[in-house]
Design an enzyme around this catalytic site. Structure first.
Site, short mmCIF file in Angstrom:
data_model
loop_
_atom_site.label_atom_id
_atom_site.label_comp_id
_atom_site.label_asym_id
_atom_site.label_seq_id
_atom_site.Cartn_x
_atom_site.Cartn_y
_atom_site.Cartn_z
N LYS A 8 0.77 -1.27 0.11
CA LYS A 8 0.11 0.08 -0.01
C LYS A 8 0.76 1.24 -0.12
CE LYS A 8 -3.95 -2.17 2.25
NZ LYS A 8 -4.66 -2.25 3.84
N MET A 61 6.25 3.19 -2.99
CA MET A 61 6.91 2.10 -3.81
C MET A 61 6.08 0.87 -4.03
SD MET A 61 9.54 3.67 -5.03
CE MET A 61 10.36 2.35 -5.51
N THR A 91 13.97 -1.54 0.66
CA THR A 91 13.97 -0.74 1.87
C THR A 91 15.18 0.08 2.14
OG1 THR A 91 12.02 -1.97 2.49
CG2 THR A 91 12.82 -0.43 4.31
N THR A 92 15.51 0.92 2.78
CA THR A 92 16.70 1.50 3.34
C THR A 92 17.00 1.00 4.76
OG1 THR A 92 15.54 3.34 3.75
CG2 THR A 92 16.71 3.38 1.69
N ALA A 117 18.84 -3.65 -2.65
CA ALA A 117 19.41 -2.47 -3.38
C ALA A 117 19.20 -1.22 -2.81
CB ALA A 117 18.97 -2.55 -4.92
N PRO A 118 19.99 -0.26 -2.47
CA PRO A 118 19.81 1.07 -2.09
C PRO A 118 19.04 1.83 -2.94
CG PRO A 118 22.09 0.64 -1.91
CD PRO A 118 21.64 -0.37 -2.89
N HIS A 138 15.28 14.84 -1.08
CA HIS A 138 14.34 14.12 -1.08
C HIS A 138 12.92 14.84 -0.79
CE1 HIS A 138 17.17 10.77 -1.44
NE2 HIS A 138 16.05 10.15 -2.17
N HIS A 139 11.86 14.04 -1.26
CA HIS A 139 10.74 14.68 -0.80
C HIS A 139 10.47 14.68 0.80
CE1 HIS A 139 9.51 10.28 0.23
NE2 HIS A 139 10.44 10.13 -0.80
N LYS A 160 9.85 11.38 3.48
CA LYS A 160 10.75 10.35 3.54
C LYS A 160 11.14 10.34 5.05
CE LYS A 160 15.51 8.82 1.93
NZ LYS A 160 15.19 7.41 1.82
N GLY A 180 19.48 5.89 2.03
CA GLY A 180 20.24 4.82 1.92
C GLY A 180 21.24 4.96 0.86
N1 LIG Z 1 15.76 0.95 -3.35
C1 LIG Z 1 15.13 2.05 -4.11
O1 LIG Z 1 15.34 2.39 -5.41
C2 LIG Z 1 14.18 2.79 -3.31
C3 LIG Z 1 13.99 2.71 -1.88
N2 LIG Z 1 13.01 3.20 -1.25
C4 LIG Z 1 12.94 3.05 0.24
O2 LIG Z 1 11.84 2.10 0.12
C5 LIG Z 1 10.90 2.50 1.44
C6 LIG Z 1 9.63 2.61 1.30
O3 LIG Z 1 9.47 3.91 0.78
P1 LIG Z 1 7.86 4.52 0.37
O4 LIG Z 1 7.33 3.35 -0.10
O5 LIG Z 1 8.27 5.73 0.02
O6 LIG Z 1 7.34 4.39 1.99
P2 LIG Z 1 6.00 4.54 2.27
O7 LIG Z 1 5.72 4.94 3.87
O8 LIG Z 1 4.91 5.21 1.31
O9 LIG Z 1 5.25 2.90 2.37
C7 LIG Z 1 5.96 1.79 3.30
C8 LIG Z 1 4.69 0.84 3.41
O10 LIG Z 1 5.15 -0.09 4.40
C9 LIG Z 1 4.11 -0.45 5.01
N3 LIG Z 1 4.43 -1.22 6.28
C10 LIG Z 1 5.07 -0.90 7.50
N4 LIG Z 1 5.40 -1.53 8.36
C11 LIG Z 1 5.10 -2.99 7.52
C12 LIG Z 1 5.15 -4.23 7.88
N5 LIG Z 1 5.70 -4.54 9.36
N6 LIG Z 1 5.01 -5.03 6.99
C13 LIG Z 1 4.58 -4.81 5.69
N7 LIG Z 1 4.35 -3.57 5.37
C14 LIG Z 1 4.76 -2.90 6.25
C15 LIG Z 1 3.35 0.83 5.55
O11 LIG Z 1 2.21 0.50 5.86
C16 LIG Z 1 3.39 1.56 4.01
O12 LIG Z 1 2.42 1.07 3.41
C17 LIG Z 1 12.05 3.44 2.24
O13 LIG Z 1 13.16 2.77 2.88
C18 LIG Z 1 12.65 4.23 1.14
O14 LIG Z 1 13.80 4.94 1.33
C19 LIG Z 1 12.32 4.37 -1.75
C20 LIG Z 1 12.31 4.48 -3.24
C21 LIG Z 1 13.21 3.98 -3.86
O1 LIG Z 2 12.77 7.27 0.19
C1 LIG Z 2 12.97 7.62 -0.81
O2 LIG Z 2 12.08 8.08 -1.83
C2 LIG Z 2 14.31 6.78 -1.49
N1 LIG Z 2 14.67 5.86 -0.92
C3 LIG Z 2 15.99 5.46 -1.20
C4 LIG Z 2 17.15 6.09 -0.47
O3 LIG Z 2 16.86 6.28 0.77
O4 LIG Z 2 18.28 6.07 -0.92
C5 LIG Z 2 16.20 5.51 -2.81
C6 LIG Z 2 15.71 6.80 -3.24
O5 LIG Z 2 16.68 7.94 -2.95
C7 LIG Z 2 14.27 7.16 -2.98
#
Ligand SMILES: NC(=O)C1=CN([C@@H]2O[C@H](COP(=O)(O)OP(=O)(O)OC[C@H]3O[C@@H](n4cnc5c(N)ncnc54)[C@H](O)[C@@H]3O)[C@@H](O)[C@H]2O)C=CC1
Ligand SMILES: O=C(O)C1=N[C@H](C(=O)O)C[C@H](O)C1
Length: 251
Positions: free
Chosen positions: A10, A13, A77-78, A106-107, A136-137, A140, A146
């Site tokens: 939900k 990402m 996830t980071t 993957a970061p 970032h937004h 975050k 990460g």
């Molecule tokens: N590796 C990459 O390319 C990217 C990594 N990220 C990272 O991904 C992570 C998520 O980012 P967003 O989607 O923006 O966050 P978000 O806050 O929109 O989504 C997180 C989701 O995880 C759910 N959640 C929380 N605890 C949970 C649990 N115990 N079990 C299952 N679901 C649970 C929440 O209810 C929420 O729907 C962050 O650490 C972010 O930094 C974000 C963008 C790109």
């Molecule tokens: O939370 C985000 O949005 C993102 N998280 C990742 C990070 O912490 O590096 C990847 C990207 O920067 C977006």
């Protein structure tokens, strides 16, 4: 067909991943779980690869549970540290498929960010100074990103391998403006409405500067990398823990 489950489905990402999997001709969406759902529902019988995008405080626990269930996982996830990565390796070794289990973390899944990181590590040994700025937004939860931590660690390792010492810095007083120091590299975090995910790596020598910048304007930019990782785990990725999308690219 690769059966893909999504944890954190939900979220910002996770919901993009659900859409991307639904749009991939070679994938079939299995389970979509979020907070309060029981991960025990995901098994090797109903899922080939699980994609995990949640929050840093719960991700390790999720990955350990999935590994104990013998499920392969792609993690975006980071919040990963060497100690946490060691726990994942231990969980694989003690899990039901120690020689076949795959976990990929993957970061950053955006090709622009992966290349920026790669080029920064290549450039690091040629410059006296290096600093990282991530932008970032404002929704975050973690700072620095990460990706920025990973970039700073890569720069520090490259400098060390080249025999470079500490960077020149005459700062005597610092109320926090010099940012977080990651392995000797200063990392600055900006949170601003209107931004998505951006990183700048600044390198300096006397009289010259190199700037490497990556911009993800939309979360769709992460999806080709996520789908690539899912396909690799479902095919020829090595067993065990792999960190970084660069491992799956021809760099
Ligand atoms: N590796 C990459 O390319 C990217 C990594 N990220 C990272 O991904 C992570 C998520 O980012 P967003 O989607 O923006 O966050 P978000 O806050 O929109 O989504 C997180 C989701 O995880 C759910 N959640 C929380 N605890 C949970 C649990 N115990 N079990 C299952 N679901 C649970 C929440 O209810 C929420 O729907 C962050 O650490 C972010 O930094 C974000 C963008 C790109
Ligand atoms: O939370 C985000 O949005 C993102 N998280 C990742 C990070 O912490 O590096 C990847 C990207 O920067 C977006």
């Amino acid at each position: 067909m690769i059966k893909v489950s999504v944890v954190g489905a939900k979220g910002r990402m996770g919901s993009h991943v659900v859409e991307a999997v639904n749009g991939a001709a070679d994938m079939q969406l299995a389970l979509t779980l979020d907070a309060a759902d029981d991960l025990a529902a995901i098994t090797p019988e109903n899922t080939d690869v699980t994609v995990e995008f949640t929050v840093p405080s719960v991700s390790l626990g999720n990955v350990l549970k999935l590994a104990a269930q013998g499920v392969d996982v792609v993690v975006g996830t980071t919040g990963w540290t060497e100690e946490k990565l060691a726990k994942v390796r231990e969980a694989i070794a003690n899990g039901p498929r120690p020689d076949a289990q795959k976990v990929f973390i993957a970061p950053n899944f955006a090709i622009s960010a992966v290349l920026a990181d790669y080029f920064a590590v290549k450039a690091a040994k040629y410059f006296e100074s290096a600093e990282v700025i991530e932008l970032h937004h404002p929704t975050k939860v973690d700072a620095p990103s990460g990706t920025a931590i990973h970039t700073a660690q890569g720069i520090a390792a490259a400098r060390k391998a080249a025999g470079l010492g500490p960077m020149p810095d005459a700062t005597e007083t610092d109320g926090g403006s010099r940012g977080q120091v990651v392995d000797g590299v200063h990392v600055h975090a900006v949170r601003l409405r209107g931004l998505n995910a951006h990183e700048e790596v600044l390198f300096g020598n006397a009289g010259e500067q190199l700037t490497i910048r990556a911009d993800s304007f939309d979360r769709g930019s992460f999806m080709p990398g996520v789908l690539l990782a899912v396909r690799k785990l479902a095919s020829d990725a090595p067993a065990g823990l792999t960190v970084g999308l660069d491992k799956f690219l021809d760099l």
